[in-house]
Motif scaffolding. Structure first.
Motif, PDB file in Angstrom:
ATOM      1  N   ARG A   1      31.579  -3.762   5.313  1.00  0.00           N
ATOM      2  CA  ARG A   1      30.806  -3.089   6.363  1.00  0.00           C
ATOM      3  C   ARG A   1      29.989  -4.155   7.102  1.00  0.00           C
ATOM      4  N   PRO A   2      30.525  -4.720   8.186  1.00  0.00           N
ATOM      5  CA  PRO A   2      29.811  -5.791   8.892  1.00  0.00           C
ATOM      6  C   PRO A   2      28.407  -5.379   9.332  1.00  0.00           C
ATOM      7  N   GLY A   3      28.203  -4.101   9.600  1.00  0.00           N
ATOM      8  CA  GLY A   3      26.893  -3.631  10.053  1.00  0.00           C
ATOM      9  C   GLY A   3      25.779  -3.867   9.045  1.00  0.00           C
ATOM     10  N   GLU A   4      26.157  -4.124   7.774  1.00  0.00           N
ATOM     11  CA  GLU A   4      25.131  -4.391   6.760  1.00  0.00           C
ATOM     12  C   GLU A   4      24.356  -5.683   7.049  1.00  0.00           C
ATOM     13  N   LEU A   5      24.867  -6.501   7.965  1.00  0.00           N
ATOM     14  CA  LEU A   5      24.153  -7.724   8.312  1.00  0.00           C
ATOM     15  C   LEU A   5      23.017  -7.484   9.312  1.00  0.00           C
ATOM     16  N   LEU A   6      22.958  -6.296   9.891  1.00  0.00           N
ATOM     17  CA  LEU A   6      21.865  -5.993  10.839  1.00  0.00           C
ATOM     18  C   LEU A   6      20.631  -5.588  10.035  1.00  0.00           C
ATOM     19  N   SER A   7      19.602  -6.417  10.114  1.00  0.00           N
ATOM     20  CA  SER A   7      18.426  -6.181   9.270  1.00  0.00           C
ATOM     21  C   SER A   7      17.309  -5.462  10.017  1.00  0.00           C
ATOM     22  N   HIS A   8      17.323  -5.517  11.345  1.00  0.00           N
ATOM     23  CA  HIS A   8      16.235  -4.919  12.124  1.00  0.00           C
ATOM     24  C   HIS A   8      16.789  -4.160  13.325  1.00  0.00           C
ATOM     25  N   ARG A   9      16.114  -3.091  13.690  1.00  0.00           N
ATOM     26  CA  ARG A   9      16.469  -2.305  14.873  1.00  0.00           C
ATOM     27  C   ARG A   9      15.270  -2.272  15.791  1.00  0.00           C
ATOM     28  N   ILE A  10      15.421  -2.848  16.966  1.00  0.00           N
ATOM     29  CA  ILE A  10      14.272  -3.053  17.839  1.00  0.00           C
ATOM     30  C   ILE A  10      14.555  -2.439  19.207  1.00  0.00           C
ATOM     31  N   PRO A  11      13.673  -1.562  19.691  1.00  0.00           N
ATOM     32  CA  PRO A  11      13.883  -0.999  21.027  1.00  0.00           C
ATOM     33  C   PRO A  11      13.800  -2.098  22.090  1.00  0.00           C
ATOM     34  N   LEU A  12      14.566  -1.958  23.160  1.00  0.00           N
ATOM     35  CA  LEU A  12      14.612  -2.974  24.224  1.00  0.00           C
ATOM     36  C   LEU A  12      13.213  -3.381  24.677  1.00  0.00           C
ATOM     37  N   GLU A  13      12.319  -2.418  24.800  1.00  0.00           N
ATOM     38  CA  GLU A  13      10.966  -2.724  25.302  1.00  0.00           C
ATOM     39  C   GLU A  13      10.248  -3.752  24.432  1.00  0.00           C
ATOM     40  N   TYR A  14      10.664  -3.873  23.161  1.00  0.00           N
ATOM     41  CA  TYR A  14       9.996  -4.804  22.237  1.00  0.00           C
ATOM     42  C   TYR A  14      10.864  -6.037  21.952  1.00  0.00           C
ATOM     43  N   ILE A  15      11.771  -6.354  22.870  1.00  0.00           N
ATOM     44  CA  ILE A  15      12.739  -7.414  22.565  1.00  0.00           C
ATOM     45  C   ILE A  15      12.060  -8.784  22.395  1.00  0.00           C
TER      46      ILE A  15
ATOM     47  N   LYS B   1      12.176 -16.451  11.711  1.00  0.00           N
ATOM     48  CA  LYS B   1      12.709 -15.974  10.424  1.00  0.00           C
ATOM     49  C   LYS B   1      11.642 -15.175   9.657  1.00  0.00           C
ATOM     50  N   LEU B   2      10.977 -14.276  10.373  1.00  0.00           N
ATOM     51  CA  LEU B   2       9.945 -13.443   9.755  1.00  0.00           C
ATOM     52  C   LEU B   2      10.581 -12.201   9.152  1.00  0.00           C
ATOM     53  N   ASP B   3       9.860 -11.608   8.204  1.00  0.00           N
ATOM     54  CA  ASP B   3      10.254 -10.315   7.641  1.00  0.00           C
ATOM     55  C   ASP B   3      11.714 -10.314   7.145  1.00  0.00           C
ATOM     56  N   ASP B   4      12.122 -11.442   6.562  1.00  0.00           N
ATOM     57  CA  ASP B   4      13.483 -11.575   6.022  1.00  0.00           C
ATOM     58  C   ASP B   4      14.562 -11.188   7.039  1.00  0.00           C
ATOM     59  N   CYS B   5      14.361 -11.619   8.269  1.00  0.00           N
ATOM     60  CA  CYS B   5      15.304 -11.223   9.328  1.00  0.00           C
ATOM     61  C   CYS B   5      16.649 -11.928   9.156  1.00  0.00           C
ATOM     62  N   ILE B   6      17.712 -11.134   9.118  1.00  0.00           N
ATOM     63  CA  ILE B   6      19.073 -11.680   9.154  1.00  0.00           C
ATOM     64  C   ILE B   6      19.580 -11.593  10.599  1.00  0.00           C
ATOM     65  N   LYS B   7      19.484 -10.403  11.174  1.00  0.00           N
ATOM     66  CA  LYS B   7      19.950 -10.235  12.552  1.00  0.00           C
ATOM     67  C   LYS B   7      19.378  -8.945  13.131  1.00  0.00           C
ATOM     68  N   PRO B   8      18.772  -9.011  14.315  1.00  0.00           N
ATOM     69  CA  PRO B   8      18.234  -7.795  14.933  1.00  0.00           C
ATOM     70  C   PRO B   8      19.226  -7.125  15.886  1.00  0.00           C
ATOM     71  N   ALA B   9      19.289  -5.809  15.795  1.00  0.00           N
ATOM     72  CA  ALA B   9      20.002  -5.015  16.810  1.00  0.00           C
ATOM     73  C   ALA B   9      18.974  -4.533  17.826  1.00  0.00           C
ATOM     74  N   ILE B  10      19.394  -4.439  19.070  1.00  0.00           N
ATOM     75  CA  ILE B  10      18.525  -3.946  20.140  1.00  0.00           C
ATOM     76  C   ILE B  10      19.004  -2.554  20.539  1.00  0.00           C
ATOM     77  N   LEU B  11      18.108  -1.599  20.445  1.00  0.00           N
ATOM     78  CA  LEU B  11      18.462  -0.224  20.778  1.00  0.00           C
ATOM     79  C   LEU B  11      17.976   0.094  22.186  1.00  0.00           C
ATOM     80  N   MET B  12      18.818   0.761  22.958  1.00  0.00           N
ATOM     81  CA  MET B  12      18.432   1.155  24.305  1.00  0.00           C
ATOM     82  C   MET B  12      17.706   2.505  24.232  1.00  0.00           C
ATOM     83  N   GLY B  13      16.907   2.764  25.233  1.00  0.00           N
ATOM     84  CA  GLY B  13      16.128   4.006  25.241  1.00  0.00           C
ATOM     85  C   GLY B  13      16.985   5.257  25.205  1.00  0.00           C
ATOM     86  N   THR B  14      18.275   5.085  25.528  1.00  0.00           N
ATOM     87  CA  THR B  14      19.160   6.242  25.636  1.00  0.00           C
ATOM     88  C   THR B  14      19.533   6.826  24.283  1.00  0.00           C
ATOM     89  N   GLU B  15      19.254   6.092  23.187  1.00  0.00           N
ATOM     90  CA  GLU B  15      19.664   6.591  21.869  1.00  0.00           C
ATOM     91  C   GLU B  15      18.625   7.504  21.249  1.00  0.00           C
TER      92      GLU B  15
END
Ligand SMILES: [Zn+2]
Ligand SMILES: [Zn+2]
Length: 382
Positions: free
Chosen positions: A344-358, A368-382
């Motif tokens: 499940r490649p998605g298991e590498l996404l460690s953070h979900r961040i709304p675009l406004e907080y990019i 490399k704060l908060d054990d970040c592996i990789k952040p996903a950016i969520l659009m307001g539409t979700e």
């Protein structure tokens, strides 16, 4: 629309920008539903890529819904849920016809080496990226694919670059049954390469990094043995000890030009730009490979290096392989692996961040704060 924009090194923010429009009959406009920040975006963020212009929107890891298509687009329709490979390519030039999509000759007037990439400065064509509500997708019949119904958004997002690139790195290693594979770098790409090495018959996989939380991920996600840079004065000796003093059959460099570990290399490469970044990780890879072994280079480097141990490449008879991944070539096999439940490649996404907080997302990932592996950016539409 709302879009991430570059304001200078370590400065990004979200601004209002005009929505992209169809500029060519084979363009599509995609409404982005999810994007990701890539480790390679950090090179832009740190101001290391030449010709990164104020106002440029980054983002080459994009999934979304087709909003509009140009008059000659045949393979996509409005409403299609699509994943967009990071490569922009024409599909028909000398290089594309040989599957070298990342080396397309028609999409980047500025370079003879790299092709086009979304949101990766004018060095790779100047295309605005997808860390925004909408993105223009050139050659829409060629790059994007409709996401199969069964495929989860996070897994699809990871196929647009990071996981496919890691898989490609393992492919470049030409792994034979039982090989010992060493991966430098436990970022998302290194973790993907380590996990993928098993698909190709590796007998041992050893991941090296300086961050403990990432080595933990290498053990739990990639089922790898790990070596911590902090625990070994000479990491090459540690690799030799772990391999009966032969060295590894295959070494994958998933670090690139911003490696820590050598002050001189860091200053001449990353700071003074006398070289295309620091080659320290590449030299570790060369030293860690056994004679006759293969070194697969995935890390991002600038064009010029003066301190690479090239004599050792020759004298050890190493095979050195590299490229930016032609992502769409990796998709058929990876989709099989995901559908079969192998990964499940998605298991590498460690953070979900709304675009406004990019901006916070870039800072978190870069520092490399908060054990970040990789952040996903969520659009307001979700
Ligand atoms: Zn990327
Ligand atoms: Zn092409």
């Amino acid at each position: 629309m709302r879009a991430m924009t570059y304001r200078g090194p370590y400065k990004v923010r979200v601004e209002e920008k005009p929505e992209p429009t169809i500029e060519h009959p084979n363009d599509a406009i995609v409404r982005v539903t999810r994007a990701a920040i890539c480790g390679s975006d950090l090179h832009l963020y740190h101001g290391l890529m030449p010709d990164t212009r104020i106002g440029h929107t980054f983002g080459h890891e994009i999934i979304g819904v087709v909003e509009e298509v140009g008059p000659s687009v045949q393979n996509l329709s409005p409403g299609d849920r699509v994943m967009v490979p990071f490569n922009i390519y024409c599909g028909s030039c000398f290089f594309c016809s040989r599957g070298l999509y990342s080396n397309c000759h028609n999409v980047n007037p500025n370079a003879t080496a790299a092709g086009g990439i979304y949101g990766y400065s004018h060095t790779t064509g100047g295309y605005d990226g997808g860390q925004a509500e909408f993105v223009r997708v050139p050659f829409a019949d060629v790059g994007p694919s409709v996401i199969p119904d069964w495929l989860d958004d996070d897994d699809a997002l990871m196929l647009t670059d990071a996981f496919s690139t890691g898989y490609f790195g393992a492919q470049l290693g030409d792994i034979s049954e039982g090989d010992t594979v060493v991966v430098f770098g436990a970022g998302p790409v290194g973790l993907a390469a380590a996990r993928s090495a098993w698909f190709m018959g590796a007998g041992r996989v050893i991941v090296i990094d300086h961050l403990d939380y990432r080595l933990e991920k290498a053990r739990t996600f990639a089922f790898a043995e790990t070596l911590a840079l902090s625990e070994h004065k000479d990491i090459v000796v540690a690799v030799k000890k772990a391999t009966e003093y032969l060295g590894a059959d295959v070494v994958i460099d998933a670090v690139g030009a911003e490696a820590d570990g050598s002050v001189v290399q860091h200053v001449t490469g990353a700071k003074l730009k006398l070289q295309g970044g620091s080659p320290v990780a590449l030299n570790w890879a060369i030293d860690s490979a056994r004679k006759g072994g293969t070194v697969s280079v995935l890390g991002a480097y600038g064009p010029i290096h003066t301190a690479v141990k090239f004599g050792d490449v020759v004298n050890k008879g190493l095979t050195l392989r590299s490229n930016q991944a032609p992502v769409k070539r990796q998709w058929p096999r990876l989709l099989e692996h995901i559908q079969a439940g192998h990964v499940r490649p998605g298991e590498l996404l460690s953070h979900r961040i709304p675009l406004e907080y990019i901006a916070e997302g870039y800072h978190l990932f870069s520092a490399k704060l908060d054990d970040c592996i990789k952040p996903a950016i969520l659009m307001g539409t979700e």
